[in-house]
Design a protein around this motif. Structure first.
Motif, PDB file in Angstrom:
ATOM      1  N   ILE A  92       0.866  -1.282  -0.087  1.00  0.00           N
ATOM      2  CA  ILE A  92       0.062  -0.082  -0.044  1.00  0.00           C
ATOM      3  C   ILE A  92       0.691   1.188   0.037  1.00  0.00           C
ATOM      4  O   ILE A  92       0.713   2.101  -0.880  1.00  0.00           O
ATOM      5  N   LEU A  93       1.892   1.272   0.885  1.00  0.00           N
ATOM      6  CA  LEU A  93       2.944   2.425   0.885  1.00  0.00           C
ATOM      7  C   LEU A  93       3.506   2.592  -0.624  1.00  0.00           C
ATOM      8  O   LEU A  93       3.606   3.741  -1.026  1.00  0.00           O
ATOM      9  N   LYS A  94       3.815   1.608  -1.271  1.00  0.00           N
ATOM     10  CA  LYS A  94       4.705   1.722  -2.585  1.00  0.00           C
ATOM     11  C   LYS A  94       3.422   1.964  -3.463  1.00  0.00           C
ATOM     12  O   LYS A  94       3.830   3.010  -4.431  1.00  0.00           O
ATOM     13  N   ILE A  95       2.130   1.696  -3.495  1.00  0.00           N
ATOM     14  CA  ILE A  95       1.354   2.127  -4.486  1.00  0.00           C
ATOM     15  C   ILE A  95       0.812   3.669  -4.245  1.00  0.00           C
ATOM     16  O   ILE A  95       0.839   4.406  -5.131  1.00  0.00           O
ATOM     17  N   LYS A  96       0.943   4.163  -2.878  1.00  0.00           N
ATOM     18  CA  LYS A  96       0.829   5.587  -2.589  1.00  0.00           C
ATOM     19  C   LYS A  96       1.947   6.294  -3.161  1.00  0.00           C
ATOM     20  O   LYS A  96       1.687   7.276  -3.733  1.00  0.00           O
ATOM     21  N   ASN A  97       3.158   5.875  -2.881  1.00  0.00           N
ATOM     22  CA  ASN A  97       4.165   6.661  -3.391  1.00  0.00           C
ATOM     23  C   ASN A  97       4.155   6.710  -5.076  1.00  0.00           C
ATOM     24  O   ASN A  97       4.386   7.744  -5.582  1.00  0.00           O
ATOM     25  N   LEU A  98       3.937   5.609  -5.751  1.00  0.00           N
ATOM     26  CA  LEU A  98       3.681   5.804  -7.052  1.00  0.00           C
ATOM     27  C   LEU A  98       2.626   6.654  -7.479  1.00  0.00           C
ATOM     28  O   LEU A  98       2.945   7.301  -8.369  1.00  0.00           O
ATOM     29  N   TRP A  99       1.456   6.445  -6.631  1.00  0.00           N
ATOM     30  CA  TRP A  99       0.482   7.357  -7.329  1.00  0.00           C
ATOM     31  C   TRP A  99       0.575   9.097  -7.110  1.00  0.00           C
ATOM     32  O   TRP A  99       0.760   9.820  -7.961  1.00  0.00           O
ATOM     33  N   TYR A 100       1.440   9.239  -5.944  1.00  0.00           N
ATOM     34  CA  TYR A 100       1.950  10.765  -5.673  1.00  0.00           C
ATOM     35  C   TYR A 100       2.913  11.187  -6.719  1.00  0.00           C
ATOM     36  O   TYR A 100       3.062  12.182  -7.088  1.00  0.00           O
ATOM     37  N   LYS A 101       3.841  10.431  -7.181  1.00  0.00           N
ATOM     38  CA  LYS A 101       4.976  10.657  -7.958  1.00  0.00           C
ATOM     39  C   LYS A 101       4.652  10.507  -9.440  1.00  0.00           C
ATOM     40  O   LYS A 101       5.003  11.502 -10.069  1.00  0.00           O
ATOM     41  N   VAL A 103       1.547   9.809 -10.924  1.00  0.00           N
ATOM     42  CA  VAL A 103      -0.050  10.375 -11.261  1.00  0.00           C
ATOM     43  C   VAL A 103      -0.083  12.033 -10.823  1.00  0.00           C
ATOM     44  O   VAL A 103      -0.492  12.594 -11.837  1.00  0.00           O
ATOM     45  N   LEU A 104       0.050  12.236  -9.699  1.00  0.00           N
ATOM     46  CA  LEU A 104      -0.018  13.585  -9.045  1.00  0.00           C
ATOM     47  C   LEU A 104       1.146  14.290  -9.443  1.00  0.00           C
ATOM     48  O   LEU A 104       1.055  15.679  -9.295  1.00  0.00           O
ATOM     49  N   GLY A 105       2.528  13.957  -9.581  1.00  0.00           N
ATOM     50  CA  GLY A 105       3.464  14.603  -9.910  1.00  0.00           C
ATOM     51  C   GLY A 105       4.222  15.164  -8.760  1.00  0.00           C
ATOM     52  O   GLY A 105       4.920  16.286  -8.879  1.00  0.00           O
ATOM     53  N   TYR A 106       3.984  15.078  -7.512  1.00  0.00           N
ATOM     54  CA  TYR A 106       4.531  15.491  -6.419  1.00  0.00           C
ATOM     55  C   TYR A 106       5.964  15.032  -6.037  1.00  0.00           C
ATOM     56  O   TYR A 106       6.526  14.237  -6.230  1.00  0.00           O
TER      57      TYR A 106
END
Length: 106
Positions: A92-101, A103-106
């Motif tokens: 779940i942490l890896k998916i969150k990091n992937l999503w933020y980096k 998809v959202l570009g943070y």
């Protein structure tokens, strides 16, 4: 009589609990890593209901829950589910990091 004993033993093996641990756990605690909390709570309620009807049958349940086969199986399940929970949390942490980096570009 024999069928009821078999049913009780099957119920105990299904729920696989040790009675002293049940009362120390809160069912909906947020940071629980033990997936056996719900079966433990159900087993506790079954034990209490049986104890009201027949203390002798409740003692049989308590004794059966403490047999080495049940305790060994329950300990194995606790260890393995703890490993799975940790792996799921890491995923779940890896998916969150992937999503933020990505998809959202943070």
């Amino acid at each position: 009589m024999l069928q009821s004993r078999v049913l009780v033993i099957a119920l105990i093996l299904l729920l696989s609990t040790t009675l002293p641990e049940v009362h120390s756990k809160f069912l909906f605690e947020k940071d629980r890593r033990d997936w056996l909390v719900i079966p433990d709570a159900v087993a506790s309620y079954v034990y209490e209901a049986v104890n009201k009807v027949s203390p002798r049958a409740a003692q049989f349940l308590a004794d059966a829950a403490q047999t080495p086969a049940v305790v060994t199986t329950r300990n194995f399940l606790i260890r393995e589910t703890a490993k799975l929970t940790i792996m799921a949390e890491e995923l779940i942490l890896k998916i969150k990091n992937l999503w933020y980096k990505r998809v959202l570009g943070y």
